[in-house]
Scaffold this motif. Structure first.
Motif, short mmCIF file in Angstrom:
data_model
loop_
_atom_site.label_atom_id
_atom_site.label_comp_id
_atom_site.label_asym_id
_atom_site.label_seq_id
_atom_site.Cartn_x
_atom_site.Cartn_y
_atom_site.Cartn_z
N GLN A 1 0.80 -1.22 0.00
CA GLN A 1 0.00 0.00 0.00
C GLN A 1 0.83 1.27 0.00
O GLN A 1 0.28 2.37 0.02
N ALA A 2 2.15 1.13 -0.02
CA ALA A 2 3.02 2.29 0.15
C ALA A 2 2.75 3.40 -0.85
O ALA A 2 2.79 4.59 -0.51
N ASP A 3 2.47 3.04 -2.09
CA ASP A 3 2.30 4.05 -3.12
C ASP A 3 0.84 4.48 -3.29
O ASP A 3 0.55 5.32 -4.14
N VAL A 4 -0.05 3.92 -2.47
CA VAL A 4 -1.47 4.21 -2.62
C VAL A 4 -2.03 4.97 -1.42
O VAL A 4 -2.65 6.03 -1.58
N THR A 5 -1.81 4.45 -0.22
CA THR A 5 -2.46 5.03 0.96
C THR A 5 -1.50 5.73 1.91
O THR A 5 -1.95 6.39 2.85
N PHE A 6 -0.19 5.59 1.72
CA PHE A 6 0.76 6.27 2.59
C PHE A 6 0.89 7.73 2.19
O PHE A 6 0.90 8.06 1.00
N LYS A 7 1.00 8.60 3.20
CA LYS A 7 1.12 10.04 2.97
C LYS A 7 2.39 10.57 3.62
O LYS A 7 2.82 10.05 4.65
N PRO A 8 2.99 11.62 3.05
CA PRO A 8 4.17 12.21 3.69
C PRO A 8 3.85 12.65 5.12
O PRO A 8 2.81 13.27 5.37
N ALA A 9 4.73 12.32 6.05
CA ALA A 9 4.50 12.67 7.45
C ALA A 9 4.67 14.16 7.68
O ALA A 9 5.47 14.83 7.00
N CYS A 10 3.92 14.68 8.65
CA CYS A 10 3.97 16.10 8.99
C CYS A 10 4.52 16.27 10.41
O CYS A 10 4.64 15.32 11.17
N GLY B 1 4.12 19.10 13.94
CA GLY B 1 3.13 19.99 14.52
C GLY B 1 1.84 19.26 14.83
O GLY B 1 1.74 18.04 14.67
N ARG B 2 0.82 20.00 15.27
CA ARG B 2 -0.45 19.38 15.62
C ARG B 2 -1.62 20.25 15.18
O ARG B 2 -1.48 21.45 14.97
N GLY B 3 -2.76 19.59 15.05
CA GLY B 3 -3.97 20.31 14.69
C GLY B 3 -3.80 21.07 13.38
O GLY B 3 -3.23 20.57 12.41
N HIS B 4 -4.30 22.33 13.38
CA HIS B 4 -4.21 23.15 12.18
C HIS B 4 -2.80 23.62 11.88
O HIS B 4 -2.54 24.17 10.80
N GLU B 5 -1.88 23.40 12.83
CA GLU B 5 -0.50 23.81 12.63
C GLU B 5 0.35 22.73 11.98
O GLU B 5 1.54 22.92 11.76
N GLN B 6 -0.25 21.59 11.68
CA GLN B 6 0.50 20.52 11.04
C GLN B 6 0.99 20.96 9.66
O GLN B 6 0.26 21.58 8.90
N HIS B 7 2.24 20.63 9.38
CA HIS B 7 2.78 20.95 8.07
C HIS B 7 3.95 20.01 7.78
O HIS B 7 4.54 19.42 8.68
N ARG B 8 4.26 19.88 6.53
CA ARG B 8 5.37 19.03 6.12
C ARG B 8 6.67 19.83 6.18
O ARG B 8 6.71 20.98 5.76
N ASN B 9 7.71 19.21 6.74
CA ASN B 9 9.02 19.85 6.81
C ASN B 9 10.07 18.78 6.52
O ASN B 9 10.42 17.98 7.39
N THR B 10 10.55 18.74 5.29
CA THR B 10 11.48 17.70 4.88
C THR B 10 12.88 17.90 5.47
O THR B 10 13.74 17.01 5.32
#
Length: 207
Positions: A44-53, A55-64
């Motif tokens: 399922q890695a290429d279908v249902t996995f999402k980049p991790a973020c 922060g929490r709540g509305h402050e969640q964001h991706r930071n590579t």
């Protein structure tokens, strides 16, 4: 398929959490379960996995610059997920009987680190927040070699390295969430794990 911890293992986990706040145990899980969990990640890695973020709540964001893994939350009702979640439920009950920790809720996600991925040093819970009490990390990587990297480094509160833990298949790491900064070093091959957190009643999700 084994879906609960035996009493001697629970005694060992409880004793080590009291003595030093963390424990690393190998080969607790049925090999069929470990294989099924790993297969689910890569099917399922290429279908249902999402980049991790972060922060929490509305402050969640991706930071590579901080983390580059992809995740998928475990789902009660899925046969494969339920095998793992049943084990964690027996861990919760066993530790509550021994240590009166008041563990109530558990959430967990699969984490897939592709080559080059990492997660910089962080703590899973703020002091006194009780949003996460106990962290678990389970690995599903057969034939892991030192050259593959991807080690889990565990630090004490003075930033001294305590353990350099190889993510080999069947290994479970358990530690007090507030006490131990930790990081995932860059991996050179695909690295699969399950990260989870126990909470107490009334604590907030998604932190």
């Amino acid at each position: 398929m084994v879906c609960k911890f035996n009493e001697s293992v629970l005694d060992e986990v409880a004793d080590k959490l009291v003595d030093r706040g963390y424990v690393c145990i190998d080969d607790l899980f049925d090999s069929e379960l470990v294989t099924g969990l790993r297969q689910k990640v890569f099917s399922q890695a290429d279908v249902t996995f999402k980049p991790a973020c972060i922060g929490r709540g509305h402050e969640q964001h991706r930071n590579t610059d901080v983390r580059r893994d992809s995740i998928r939350w475990l789902e009660p009702g899925c046969t494969t997920d339920n095998g793992y979640l049943s084990l964690m439920d027996s861990l919760k009950d066993g530790l509550n009987r021994r240590l009166f920790m008041g563990l109530f809720d558990y959430e967990s996600h699969y984490a897939l680190y592709r080559p080059g991925a990492f997660y910089k040093k962080h703590v899973d819970a703020l002091k006194g927040s009780q949003n996460r009490i106990l962290t678990t990390v389970f690995f599903m990587n057969p034939d892991w070699q030192a050259s593959h990297g991807g080690f889990l480094n565990l630090y004490d509160e003075q930033d001294n390295l305590l353990e350099n833990i190889a993510p080999q298949a069947g290994r479970l790491v358990i530690f007090l969430s507030e006490r131990f900064p930790h990081e995932v070093l860059p991996t050179t091959v695909d690295r699969a794990s399950i990260a989870g957190w126990f909470r107490v009643a009334g604590s907030q999700h998604g932190i």
